[in-house]
Write an enzyme that holds these catalytic residues in place. Structure first.
Site, PDB file in Angstrom:
ATOM      1  N   VAL A  60       0.833  -1.199   0.000  1.00  0.00           N
ATOM      2  CA  VAL A  60       0.000   0.000   0.000  1.00  0.00           C
ATOM      3  C   VAL A  60       0.875   1.260   0.000  1.00  0.00           C
ATOM      4  O   VAL A  60       0.542   2.245  -0.666  1.00  0.00           O
ATOM      5  CB  VAL A  60      -1.006  -0.007   1.165  1.00  0.00           C
ATOM      6  CG1 VAL A  60      -1.767   1.305   1.251  1.00  0.00           C
ATOM      7  CG2 VAL A  60      -1.975  -1.177   1.013  1.00  0.00           C
ATOM      8  N   SER A  63       1.965   1.618  -3.543  1.00  0.00           N
ATOM      9  CA  SER A  63       0.818   2.036  -4.351  1.00  0.00           C
ATOM     10  C   SER A  63       0.460   3.492  -4.126  1.00  0.00           C
ATOM     11  O   SER A  63       0.288   4.266  -5.075  1.00  0.00           O
ATOM     12  CB  SER A  63      -0.403   1.172  -4.018  1.00  0.00           C
ATOM     13  OG  SER A  63      -0.185  -0.157  -4.357  1.00  0.00           O
ATOM     14  N   GLU A  64       0.302   3.863  -2.865  1.00  0.00           N
ATOM     15  CA  GLU A  64      -0.129   5.225  -2.567  1.00  0.00           C
ATOM     16  C   GLU A  64       0.929   6.238  -2.980  1.00  0.00           C
ATOM     17  O   GLU A  64       0.597   7.320  -3.472  1.00  0.00           O
ATOM     18  CB  GLU A  64      -0.467   5.396  -1.085  1.00  0.00           C
ATOM     19  CG  GLU A  64      -0.979   6.787  -0.796  1.00  0.00           C
ATOM     20  CD  GLU A  64      -1.975   6.862   0.343  1.00  0.00           C
ATOM     21  OE1 GLU A  64      -2.425   7.988   0.609  1.00  0.00           O
ATOM     22  OE2 GLU A  64      -2.311   5.834   0.941  1.00  0.00           O
ATOM     23  N   THR A  65       2.182   5.898  -2.827  1.00  0.00           N
ATOM     24  CA  THR A  65       3.240   6.826  -3.222  1.00  0.00           C
ATOM     25  C   THR A  65       3.246   7.044  -4.726  1.00  0.00           C
ATOM     26  O   THR A  65       3.282   8.185  -5.198  1.00  0.00           O
ATOM     27  CB  THR A  65       4.611   6.315  -2.743  1.00  0.00           C
ATOM     28  OG1 THR A  65       4.574   6.138  -1.320  1.00  0.00           O
ATOM     29  CG2 THR A  65       5.715   7.286  -3.106  1.00  0.00           C
TER      30      THR A  65
END
Length: 142
Positions: A60, A63-65
């Site tokens: 995550v 992904s979020e970065t």
């Protein structure tokens, strides 16, 4: 034709993440394509869970970065900034060692929101995680 509003170098992007969570976990932005962004994350003592495989939360973070950087590269940052509203991840197979590679591509680019899909691949090239992030596009001073 590239979709980006901003065109920073890989060095600039990696400098930006070096002193926060992605940098501490060893993440690196490795490629900026015309409509995608790629990065890697090591599977090591910083990113494994107690059972010896890549922690879902590390997926995550990757992904979020990638989604957050991509979203902010699409807007005029003098007027707007993008922040995550929702992120999800489906962990498909365990990764015990090596380095995972994520590729983020926009699915929807709107005036007030963006949706990004991030595919994360194990060292053997097999898909290990599918993630999606919804980003809010916020005007400065709003």
């Amino acid at each position: 034709m590239a979709i980006w509003h901003l065109n920073p170098s890989l060095e600039e992007l990696n400098q930006g993440i070096s002193q926060c969570m992605p940098g501490y976990l060893g993440m690196e932005i490795t490629e900026i394509g015309d409509d995608y962004l790629e990065g890697t994350l090591p599977v090591d003592h910083r990113t494994r869970q107690p059972f010896g495989i890549l922690h879902g939360g590390a997926n995550v973070v990757l992904s979020e970065t990638l989604g957050s950087i991509g979203a902010n590269l699409l807007v005029d940052t003098d007027k707007f900034y993008c922040v995550g509203q929702e992120v999800n991840a489906n962990h498909l197979r365990p990764v015990p060692e090596g380095e995972v590679r994520g590729r983020a591509k926009p699915v929807h680019i709107g005036r007030s929101s963006q949706v990004w899909e991030i595919l994360i691949y194990a060292p053997n090239g097999k898909l290990s995680c599918i993630s999606r992030i919804t980003m809010a596009v916020v005007a400065h001073g709003a």
